[in-house]
Design an enzyme around this catalytic site. Structure first.
Site, mmCIF file in Angstrom:
data_model
loop_
_atom_site.group_PDB
_atom_site.id
_atom_site.type_symbol
_atom_site.label_atom_id
_atom_site.label_comp_id
_atom_site.label_asym_id
_atom_site.label_seq_id
_atom_site.Cartn_x
_atom_site.Cartn_y
_atom_site.Cartn_z
ATOM 1 N N TYR A 1 0.803 -1.225 0.000
ATOM 2 C CA TYR A 1 0.000 0.000 0.000
ATOM 3 C C TYR A 1 0.840 1.281 0.000
ATOM 4 C CZ TYR A 1 -3.890 -3.132 0.970
ATOM 5 O OH TYR A 1 -4.837 -4.131 0.881
ATOM 6 N N HIS B 1 -8.918 1.354 -6.031
ATOM 7 C CA HIS B 1 -8.100 0.542 -5.131
ATOM 8 C C HIS B 1 -6.642 0.937 -5.343
ATOM 9 C CE1 HIS B 1 -11.511 -1.922 -4.174
ATOM 10 N NE2 HIS B 1 -11.785 -1.951 -5.468
HETATM 11 C C1 DHK Z 1 -7.711 -2.113 0.103
HETATM 12 C C2 DHK Z 1 -8.091 -3.092 0.971
HETATM 13 O O1 DHK Z 1 -8.208 -2.837 2.266
HETATM 14 C C3 DHK Z 1 -8.327 -4.485 0.530
HETATM 15 O O2 DHK Z 1 -9.310 -5.121 1.306
HETATM 16 C C4 DHK Z 1 -8.673 -4.557 -0.939
HETATM 17 C C5 DHK Z 1 -7.744 -2.310 -1.358
HETATM 18 C C6 DHK Z 1 -7.668 -3.751 -1.772
HETATM 19 C C7 DHK Z 1 -6.744 -1.397 -2.080
HETATM 20 O O3 DHK Z 1 -5.917 -1.871 -2.842
HETATM 21 O O4 DHK Z 1 -6.840 -0.178 -1.890
HETATM 22 O O5 DHK Z 1 -8.698 -5.893 -1.375
#
Ligand code: DHK
Length: 151
Positions: A24, A102
């Site tokens: 992330y 996402h």
């Molecule tokens: C964020 C999440 O918390 C996951 O549950 C999803 C998503 C993906 C993201 O890539 O921002 O699967």
């Protein structure tokens, strides 16, 4: 009239920056909100940024967007993406243009992340661009809003 869009983030997005940074990234939710507001400003759009870990709260904000006559919604429903018929129904009910976003490319991840209820009702979906995806989503939505105005 001034335009407004809501950017809604679901569960665990408050942990951005420290949450699985390899997937992330290191940017925080505050960085995302700043990026969203700055992107909206380029198009003269006010951006309301909200995050909740609770499904019902997200639904209340979707309904609020309609009540406050917002022009569209950008949503990262996070873990609710693949489970929440209730959020999908709320998005359908308010009849606003929705962009799903996402941070990661959900289609390169576990198969349980692939079936998105949000995609069934969203005008478009952006994934895999990191937090830049929020800026892309707002830019796309701004284009849709101004095209609708010209019709
Ligand atoms: C964020 C999440 O918390 C996951 O549950 C999803 C998503 C993906 C993201 O890539 O921002 O699967």
């Amino acid at each position: 009239m001034a335009k407004t869009i809501y950017v809604l983030n679901g569960p665990n997005m408050n942990l951005l920056g420290t949450r699985e940074p390899k997937k992330y990234g290191r940017a925080t939710l505050a960085d995302v909100d700043k990026l969203c507001r700055a992107t909206g400003k380029r198009f003269g759009i006010e951006v309301v940024c909200r995050q909740s870990n609770q499904e019902g709260v997200l639904i209340d904000w979707i309904q609020e967007a309609r009540a406050k006559k917002a022009d569209g919604i950008v949503i990262n429903a996070a873990g609710y993406t693949t489970t929440s018929i209730a959020i999908m129904d709320a998005l359908l009910a308010v009849k606003l243009p929705v962009i799903e976003i996402h941070i990661t490319n959900i289609h390169q991840r576990e198969s349980f992340r692939h079936n998105s209820y949000m995609s069934k009702v969203a005008k478009a979906m952006i994934c895999g661009f990191g937090i830049e995806g929020y800026a892309l989503a707002i830019t796309g939505l701004a284009g849709m809003i101004s095209a609708k105005e010209k019709r």
